[in-house]
Design an enzyme around this catalytic site. Structure first.
Site, PDB file in Angstrom:
ATOM      1  N   GLU A 192       0.309  -2.591  12.495  1.00  0.00           N
ATOM      2  CA  GLU A 192       0.681  -3.903  12.599  1.00  0.00           C
ATOM      3  C   GLU A 192       0.990  -4.402  13.760  1.00  0.00           C
ATOM      4  OE1 GLU A 192       3.391  -4.716   9.526  1.00  0.00           O
ATOM      5  OE2 GLU A 192       1.890  -4.313   7.644  1.00  0.00           O
ATOM      6  N   TRP A 220       0.780  -1.164  -0.106  1.00  0.00           N
ATOM      7  CA  TRP A 220      -0.148   0.162   0.117  1.00  0.00           C
ATOM      8  C   TRP A 220       0.639   1.204   0.067  1.00  0.00           C
ATOM      9  CZ3 TRP A 220      -1.838   2.934   4.831  1.00  0.00           C
ATOM     10  CH2 TRP A 220      -0.711   2.779   5.822  1.00  0.00           C
ATOM     11  N   ASP A 221       2.160   1.164   0.195  1.00  0.00           N
ATOM     12  CA  ASP A 221       2.942   2.172   0.177  1.00  0.00           C
ATOM     13  C   ASP A 221       2.886   3.107  -1.188  1.00  0.00           C
ATOM     14  OD1 ASP A 221       4.104  -0.006   1.834  1.00  0.00           O
ATOM     15  OD2 ASP A 221       5.986   0.927   1.962  1.00  0.00           O
ATOM     16  N   LYS A 228       2.352   0.741  16.177  1.00  0.00           N
ATOM     17  CA  LYS A 228       3.799   0.242  15.197  1.00  0.00           C
ATOM     18  C   LYS A 228       3.650   1.754  14.400  1.00  0.00           C
ATOM     19  CE  LYS A 228       5.771  -2.400  11.760  1.00  0.00           C
ATOM     20  NZ  LYS A 228       5.786  -3.474  10.786  1.00  0.00           N
ATOM     21  N   GLN A 229       2.725   1.951  13.903  1.00  0.00           N
ATOM     22  CA  GLN A 229       2.615   3.215  12.675  1.00  0.00           C
ATOM     23  C   GLN A 229       1.317   3.833  12.875  1.00  0.00           C
ATOM     24  OE1 GLN A 229       2.725  -0.182  10.052  1.00  0.00           O
ATOM     25  NE2 GLN A 229       2.520   1.171   8.513  1.00  0.00           N
TER      26      GLN A 229
HETATM   27  C1  BGC Z   1       4.948  -1.489   7.459  1.00  0.00           C
HETATM   28  C2  BGC Z   1       3.886  -1.530   6.264  1.00  0.00           C
HETATM   29  C3  BGC Z   1       4.561  -1.463   4.806  1.00  0.00           C
HETATM   30  C4  BGC Z   1       5.604  -2.274   4.810  1.00  0.00           C
HETATM   31  C5  BGC Z   1       6.423  -2.140   3.352  1.00  0.00           C
HETATM   32  C6  BGC Z   1       5.891  -2.468   7.101  1.00  0.00           C
HETATM   33  O1  BGC Z   1       6.868  -2.220   8.347  1.00  0.00           O
HETATM   34  O2  BGC Z   1       4.306  -2.086   8.568  1.00  0.00           O
HETATM   35  O3  BGC Z   1       2.867  -0.773   6.305  1.00  0.00           O
HETATM   36  O4  BGC Z   1       3.737  -1.763   3.969  1.00  0.00           O
HETATM   37  O5  BGC Z   1       6.643  -2.286   5.992  1.00  0.00           O
HETATM   38  O6  BGC Z   1       7.310  -0.903   3.726  1.00  0.00           O
END
Ligand code: BGC
Length: 820
Positions: A505, A378-379, A609-610
């Site tokens: 996550e 999804w980035d 986490k984010q």
């Molecule tokens: C993140 C995801 C991201 C992926 C790739 C993961 O660490 O939690 O949101 O899509 O890294 O960058």
């Protein structure tokens, strides 16, 4: 000024850094230990072909790398304990035939910078010429001195083509020089992404051993071609080279090809002050269908085109292409020279990742490494496409067309999981789901809404009705259909989406994740209006009024949990009732948490986490009042550890919106310097493309306050204290706009195109060519009290200009063992 306590070991002790310059990335001196990370930052790419910034000699190197977007090998995913719907095969990007290699012997001595002495060494990635230049003065162990200079490019205008101009000069005496220019397949990697490490850190890529099987090899004159295929994915690739040679004296050449190696050897006696120059043209192609002769013809033709343009011609095309890009996309920033460099570096890499992908995905690491196996997430839609939509809309369109091209696979995936419509893969190269960890992968249904959001944004920002009609409506429809089957109306009248994983996550399989629900709500609404806009497409897709009414009802009744007691939105149901994480008792070396704590513990605590709820407040800002945004920020900041590099830009954008420009600036610095300061200690495994996009987002959406609600573009610019001025350019519906901001006022200029209606701090304005509009900036709202978890506050950044900004820096690494 703190970061995670473990990071303090880096404080004061500076990693060697880049020389600060506004339009280039510049590294002086040789440090073999730093090669791996600079190979990623100095990588060249056009979105189709990518080359790590390896030295021409091939060694020393951190990790060799040449990648073709979409070219991968499949491998089985072994599960000790499988389950229904688990993906059976993984995909890993392949290090394809290396054409960068030009080895040199000086009077019998191979040039290898680990031996002899390197008295001068400099590399420059030039954002305006789109080339990587290198200059090295080397003395062999027996005292022979040469100067090696090279310049190389991966062409933006001829997407199959790369070229290298390579020169050697004897500095003190006549020397015999032998140059070997190679095409090398199945290069040994010894990268740190082998199977054992991968078990410890799932974010690394798999190290494929000898992935290429030879089909054909040929050499003649100054050129050669190698054709290979992959054993399991059945993809075929070809690489070809040709050379132009210049020397004042006689040369002896020979050319040779075998299965995995083609080599042109050139021997010459070169006098002191004379030079041997060669120009190497490279062409690459791959296909899942084309035969060996067809692919060979394809690369031969690309080479002919490149040689017809010639070195100077390729350089001129590259410069012109970049001139156009910067004309619509540049960001200027006064008051911090290093940040100016970082923002242009970020934009340059975004361009490199997306420019000529042409219906291929944009991977999380661009084409700079096999990190994350070369997968796209999804980035792409949530971080990279917002930048490309306003700076290079055709690249955004291409990436969305890739999504469209995998729609059938996404329909198949939805069907397999018992759902309607389409479900896009969480991580993939060719459209098949490759996530083996289903709570974070399969359950991250928000990917559908992220794609839909990017489609709606692209259509609104460009007015591209053709795309809307031919692809947009179908993408919106199929993604909307999934929500209706995944969610349900509960007895209390709400529409619930249960058992999903949101962006954070560290919280998985939850009910009514606010981000997912609000984004799905928009997806449903946008699908309904798109089908009404294009009834012909709706008929083809068998959408009727009943289905549209169902979408609208689900959107209207969408459950958005709210904690009345605390006065905040839980990021998903019951989140605010969970136990708190013991941040005080978490030592710095145990970050990132996912590598040091079991998921079951992370999942049942309030540790983020984010950005998740905070991202919802950015992308669905209309669903929150300002007061709610302030309270939610105050609640989530102390619980967010930024263990993903995708987090910090969103935190920056929202900190700016709620009035904490200082925090917004510190977060902006963190996202912008993620790769240049190697803050996550893993840039050797590729750049962080979403974090780079985050630098633009923090500037434009953060300080500039830019929001686009269905094509209604609004700004609310403010200047952080650390800067004296900033300016950015963007494309909106075919017009180019420049916005310039100082402490007191903002000026809007229409650079080209039709007049535009915009909004400045709530006031509607109209801009026309030749009539800039300057408006005053109202005072910022009162600064809220925002804290971070113990040890997680960002590094405070002071104003840095002039001499003070040059050379290495003392930004501490966020963590010691790397994260993404
Ligand atoms: C993140 C995801 C991201 C992926 C790739 C993961 O660490 O939690 O949101 O899509 O890294 O960058």
């Amino acid at each position: 000024m703190t970061a995670h306590p473990g990071a303090t070991q880096h404080q004061g002790s500076s990693k060697p850094g880049y020389v600060v310059a506004p339009w280039s990335l510049h590294w002086r001196g040789l440090d073999v230990d730093e090669l791996a990370r600079t190979e990623s930052t100095f990588a060249l790419s056009n979105g189709h072909l990518g080359m790590r910034g390896n030295l021409e000699e091939g060694e020393p190197r951190g990790m060799p790398g040449t990648y073709l977007n979409g070219f991968f090998e499949s491998r089985p995913i072994p599960y000790d304990e499988g389950g229904y719907g688990y993906p059976e095969a993984g995909q890993t990007t392949v290090n394809v035939t290396d054409g960068k290699i030009i080895r040199l012997l000086v009077d019998d001595e191979p040039v290898d910078l680990r031996y002899g002495s390197t008295t001068a060494h400099e590399r420059v990635l030039d954002f305006r010429s789109g080339t990587l230049r290198r200059s090295t003065d080397w003395t062999s162990p027996t005292g022979r001195r040469v100067r090696i200079t090279s310049e190389r490019l991966v062409s933006f205008t001829q997407r199959a083509v790369a070229a290298i101009r390579y020169e050697v000069q004897p500095l003190d005496e006549p020397l015999q020089l032998v140059v070997q220019s190679d095409l090398l397949a199945n290069e040994p990697l010894n990268a740190d992404n082998d199977i054992d490490l991968r078990k410890l850190d799932p974010r690394l890529g798999v190290d494929l051993q000898r992935p290429l099987v030879s089909d054909f090899a040929d050499a003649e004159g100054y050129g050669a071609v190698l054709v290979h295929h992959t054993a399991r994915s059945g993809l075929r690739m070809a690489a070809a080279m040709e050379h132009e040679l210049h020397a004042e004296h006689a040369l002896r050449t020979s050319v040779h090809a075998e299965e995995d190696l083609a080599r042109l050897t050139i021997a010459a006696d070169v006098p002191k002050g004379g030079k041997l120059q060669l120009t190497k043209y490279l062409a690459y192609g791959w296909s899942s269908q084309r035969s060996v002769p067809a692919l060979r013809a394809q690369v031969d033709a690309a080479l002919a085109g490149a040689m017809h343009s010639g070195w100077e011609g390729l350089l001129a095309e590259q410069r012109a292409y970049l001139h156009n890009f910067w004309d619509s996309a540049d960001v200027e920033l006064d008051g911090d020279d290093e940040l100016q460099q970082a923002v242009r570096f970020a934009l340059f890499h975004i361009l490199q990742a997306g420019a000529r992908g042409e219906t291929r995905p944009i991977p999380a690491k661009g084409l700079t490494s096999p990190g994350y196996d070369g997968h796209s997430f999804w980035d792409q839609e949530t971080f990279v496409l917002p930048v490309l939509t306003y700076t290079m809309p055709e690249a955004a369109r291409d990436a969305l067309q890739w999504r469209y091209s995998i729609l059938d696979k996404a329909r198949g995936r939805a069907q397999l999981l018992g759902q309607s419509g389409a479900l896009f893969p969480w991580r993939t190269i060719d459209g098949d789901e490759c996530s083996a960890y289903w709570p974070a992968g399969t359950a991250a249904f928000h990917i559908n809404a992220d794609v839909a959001n990017a489609v709606s944004r692209y259509v609104a920002a460009t007015g591209d009705t053709q795309f809307d009609h031919d692809y947009g409506v179908e993408l919106l429809t199929e993604t909307a259909r999934l929500w209706v089957s995944l969610g349900h109306h509960d007895p209390h009248g709400g529409f619930r989406i249960d058992g999903v994983t949101g962006p954070d996550e560290y919280t998985a399989i939850v009910d009514n994740n606010v981000y997912t629900n609000l984004m799905a709500q928009q997806n449903l609404r946008d699908a309904a209006t798109a089908c009404e806009r294009y009834s012909d497409v709706a008929v083809q897709l068998e959408v009727n009024d009943v289905e549209i009414a169902r979408w609208r009802k689900a959107a209207e009744k969408m459950v958005v949990p709210y904690d009345e007691v605390l006065g905040v939105h839980p990021q998903s149901e019951r989140f605010t009732e969970h136990d708190e994480w013991d941040f005080e008792g978490t030592p710095a070396q145990r970050y990132p948490l996912l590598l040091h704590y079991p998921y079951f513990d992370l999942y049942r605590k309030q540790v983020v986490k984010q950005a998740d709820l905070v991202l919802a407040m950015h992308l669905r800002g209309d669903a929150f009042t300002l007061e709610q945004k302030v309270r939610n920020m105050a609640y989530y900041e102390p619980r967010t550890v930024r263990d993903s590099s995708l987090s910090v830009c969103t935190q920056s954008v929202m900190a700016a919106e709620v009035g904490d420009l200082t925090l917004a600036y510190d977060y902006f610095v963190e996202t912008a310097l993620t790769d240049l300061h190697d803050l996550h200690d893993n840039v050797r495994n590729g750049i962080h493309i979403a974090a780079l996009a985050g630098a633009w987002l923090a500037m434009v959406a953060g300080f500039g306050g830019m929001r686009d609600t269905g094509g209604n573009v609004t700004f609310a610019p403010r200047l952080p204290d650390q800067l004296s001025r900033y300016a950015f350019r963007m494309c909106i519906r075919g017009s180019r706009v420049a916005v310039e901001v100082t402490a007191q006022e903002a000026t809007y200029r229409l650079l080209s195109g039709e007049p535009l209606l915009l909004t400045h701090h709530g006031k509607q304005i109209s801009i026309e060519t030749g009539t800039p509009l300057t408006l005053s900036i109202p005072p910022a709202p009162p600064r809220p009290e925002l804290r971070q978890p113990a040890g997680c506050a960002p590094v405070a950044r002071n104003r840095r200009t002039g001499d003070d900004a040059t050379g290495s820096t003392t930004m501490p690494a966020r963590h010691t063992d790397g994260l993404d």
